[in-house]
Design an enzyme around this catalytic site. Structure first.
Site, PDB file in Angstrom:
ATOM      1  CB  ALA A 173      -6.588   8.707  -9.269  1.00  0.00           C
ATOM      2  N   GLY A 180      -5.811   3.624  -8.481  1.00  0.00           N
ATOM      3  CA  GLY A 180      -5.627   3.638  -9.934  1.00  0.00           C
ATOM      4  C   GLY A 180      -4.347   2.923 -10.356  1.00  0.00           C
ATOM      5  CD  GLU A 189      -9.346   3.292  -5.341  1.00  0.00           C
ATOM      6  OE1 GLU A 189      -9.089   2.373  -4.539  1.00  0.00           O
ATOM      7  OE2 GLU A 189      -9.011   3.263  -6.542  1.00  0.00           O
ATOM      8  CD  GLU A 214      -9.129   1.317 -10.325  1.00  0.00           C
ATOM      9  OE1 GLU A 214      -8.666   2.443 -10.068  1.00  0.00           O
ATOM     10  OE2 GLU A 214     -10.340   1.118 -10.537  1.00  0.00           O
TER      11      GLU A 214
HETATM   12  N1  COA Z   1      -2.254  11.477  -5.109  1.00  0.00           N
HETATM   13  C1  COA Z   1      -1.561  12.631  -4.954  1.00  0.00           C
HETATM   14  N2  COA Z   1      -0.418  12.702  -4.256  1.00  0.00           N
HETATM   15  C2  COA Z   1       0.057  11.563  -3.725  1.00  0.00           C
HETATM   16  C3  COA Z   1      -0.607  10.331  -3.850  1.00  0.00           C
HETATM   17  C4  COA Z   1      -1.818  10.320  -4.581  1.00  0.00           C
HETATM   18  N3  COA Z   1      -2.505   9.201  -4.795  1.00  0.00           N
HETATM   19  N4  COA Z   1       0.101   9.390  -3.192  1.00  0.00           N
HETATM   20  C5  COA Z   1       1.174  10.015  -2.675  1.00  0.00           C
HETATM   21  N5  COA Z   1       1.152  11.318  -2.997  1.00  0.00           N
HETATM   22  C6  COA Z   1       2.146  12.354  -2.654  1.00  0.00           C
HETATM   23  C7  COA Z   1       2.038  12.778  -1.206  1.00  0.00           C
HETATM   24  O1  COA Z   1       1.012  13.720  -1.031  1.00  0.00           O
HETATM   25  C8  COA Z   1       3.411  13.331  -0.984  1.00  0.00           C
HETATM   26  O2  COA Z   1       3.481  14.610  -1.551  1.00  0.00           O
HETATM   27  P1  COA Z   1       4.178  15.860  -0.766  1.00  0.00           P
HETATM   28  O3  COA Z   1       5.584  15.403  -0.544  1.00  0.00           O
HETATM   29  O4  COA Z   1       4.046  17.000  -1.702  1.00  0.00           O
HETATM   30  O5  COA Z   1       3.403  15.991   0.503  1.00  0.00           O
HETATM   31  C9  COA Z   1       4.310  12.430  -1.809  1.00  0.00           C
HETATM   32  O6  COA Z   1       3.440  11.824  -2.773  1.00  0.00           O
HETATM   33  C10 COA Z   1       4.962  11.317  -1.002  1.00  0.00           C
HETATM   34  O7  COA Z   1       3.938  10.584  -0.333  1.00  0.00           O
HETATM   35  P2  COA Z   1       3.921  10.339   1.249  1.00  0.00           P
HETATM   36  O8  COA Z   1       2.494  10.128   1.662  1.00  0.00           O
HETATM   37  O9  COA Z   1       4.682  11.401   1.958  1.00  0.00           O
HETATM   38  O10 COA Z   1       4.736   8.963   1.330  1.00  0.00           O
HETATM   39  P3  COA Z   1       4.655   7.866   2.478  1.00  0.00           P
HETATM   40  O11 COA Z   1       5.779   6.937   2.215  1.00  0.00           O
HETATM   41  O12 COA Z   1       4.534   8.491   3.805  1.00  0.00           O
HETATM   42  O13 COA Z   1       3.269   7.086   2.209  1.00  0.00           O
HETATM   43  C11 COA Z   1       1.608   5.991   0.832  1.00  0.00           C
HETATM   44  C12 COA Z   1       3.103   6.333   1.041  1.00  0.00           C
HETATM   45  C13 COA Z   1       1.485   5.328  -0.528  1.00  0.00           C
HETATM   46  C14 COA Z   1       1.145   5.041   1.944  1.00  0.00           C
HETATM   47  C15 COA Z   1       0.785   7.312   0.887  1.00  0.00           C
HETATM   48  O14 COA Z   1       1.389   8.247   0.019  1.00  0.00           O
HETATM   49  C16 COA Z   1      -0.648   7.150   0.477  1.00  0.00           C
HETATM   50  O15 COA Z   1      -1.448   6.629   1.237  1.00  0.00           O
HETATM   51  N6  COA Z   1      -1.003   7.601  -0.754  1.00  0.00           N
HETATM   52  C17 COA Z   1      -2.351   7.599  -1.233  1.00  0.00           C
HETATM   53  C18 COA Z   1      -2.777   6.218  -1.667  1.00  0.00           C
HETATM   54  C19 COA Z   1      -4.213   6.210  -2.136  1.00  0.00           C
HETATM   55  O16 COA Z   1      -5.130   6.454  -1.380  1.00  0.00           O
HETATM   56  N7  COA Z   1      -4.401   5.934  -3.434  1.00  0.00           N
HETATM   57  C20 COA Z   1      -5.691   5.892  -4.029  1.00  0.00           C
HETATM   58  C21 COA Z   1      -6.029   7.193  -4.592  1.00  0.00           C
HETATM   59  S1  COA Z   1      -7.591   7.169  -5.420  1.00  0.00           S
END
Ligand code: COA
Length: 260
Positions: free
Chosen positions: A66, A111, A134, A114
């Site tokens: 999400a 999400g 989460e 999910e």
């Molecule tokens: N919600 C909003 N934005 C998200 C996102 C999310 N769930 N997951 C990634 N993004 C965005 C990042 O903020 C980033 O945006 P920016 O370039 O404007 O800063 C862009 O997507 C790229 O992500 P980034 O984190 O730079 O990539 P990465 O390769 O370094 O890491 C992940 C990849 C998936 C490990 C990392 O993005 C992450 O941990 N995301 C969240 C996962 C999460 O907690 N999901 C559950 C949410 S309820």
């Protein structure tokens, strides 16, 4: 129908739905959830679509969760509403009545995991990573992940994933039954289509009733589920597809199902 964050392409009976916010790793903001709802509502009643492939745009992610930017400011009431809306949309996908294959092409987190679990089968590319992080954000699954994950992989494995928030790689996801198979990255969509085509060669009513019997039946006590199955079995004996399928076998020819 045109969307901001989705691409929907239909060809030869298959709709490929691609979540298209690659710059945010296809994170599900409210708009994308609403668009998924509208897209699957249209697919549900579109006779030209017999099956669906759901995937994410770009090289890195199926859906990275999400949209955390939206979650960060939500009130308790907004959080509850967001959870109910997400559950409803994923429920629509699960109850579509047509097979939905998730082509998990990278991160499927929160999400996103999910969403993949609401699909009927999951094929992952070798670079896929799945999980429910989460808890690392001080929140929890809200799109029925606490319910679908234990049903898919068993309570102990589900709780390990849910409580650690750690990701599992594609091979581990395959080992525990979270994904059905793992394929090289470049072959993901072709494999998803090949699998779906195998399903779509069968009787459309058979597919619909089987999805219904499994989906509803798993929520019932065994006795009731068996009664429900028997009722559907009786009902399917009234269909032209049943007549055609059995006759074609006896006449040693391929069946021509009409979905009637
Ligand atoms: N919600 C909003 N934005 C998200 C996102 C999310 N769930 N997951 C990634 N993004 C965005 C990042 O903020 C980033 O945006 P920016 O370039 O404007 O800063 C862009 O997507 C790229 O992500 P980034 O984190 O730079 O990539 P990465 O390769 O370094 O890491 C992940 C990849 C998936 C490990 C990392 O993005 C992450 O941990 N995301 C969240 C996962 C999460 O907690 N999901 C559950 C949410 S309820």
């Amino acid at each position: 129908m045109s969307f901001e964050n989705l691409i929907v392409e239909t060809k030869d009976g298959i709709a490929v739905v691609t979540i298209n916010r690659p710059e945010k790793l296809n994170a599900l903001n409210d708009r994308t959830v609403d668009e998924l709802d509208a897209a699957f509502a249209a697919i549900e009643t579109d006779p030209a679509v017999r099956g669906v492939i759901l995937t994410g745009a770009g090289e890195k992610a199926f859906v990275a969760g999400a949209d955390i930017a939206e979650l960060a400011t939500q009130s308790p009431v907004e959080g509850r509403d967001r959870s109910i809306r997400g559950q409803r949309v994923l429920g629509r996908i699960e109850r579509l009545g047509k097979p939905v294959v998730a082509a998990v092409n990278g991160f499927a987190l929160g999400g996103g995991c999910e969403l993949a679990m609401a699909c009927h089968v999951r094929i992952a590319s070798e670079n896929a990573r799945l999980g429910t992080p989460e808890v690392k954000l001080g929140i929890m699954c809200g799109y029925a992940g606490t319910q679908r994950l234990p049903r898919l992989v068993g309570r102990g494995r589900a709780l390990e994933i849910l409580l650690t928030g750690e990701m599992v790689d594609a091979q581990e996801a395959h080992r525990i039954g979270l994904v059905n198979r793992v394929v090289p990255k470049g072959e993901l969509l072709a494999e998803a289509e090949a699998l779906l085509r195998k399903m779509l060669a069968n009787g459309p009513v058979s597919l619909r009733f089987t999805l219904d019997a499994v989906g509803r039946g798993l929520e019932m006590p065994m006795d009731e589920a068996q009664t429900y199955e028997a009722t559907l079995f009786g009902l399917i004996c009234t269909t032209e597809d049943m007549e055609e399928g059995t006759k074609a076998f006896l006449e040693k020819r391929p069946p021509k199902f009409q979905g009637k």
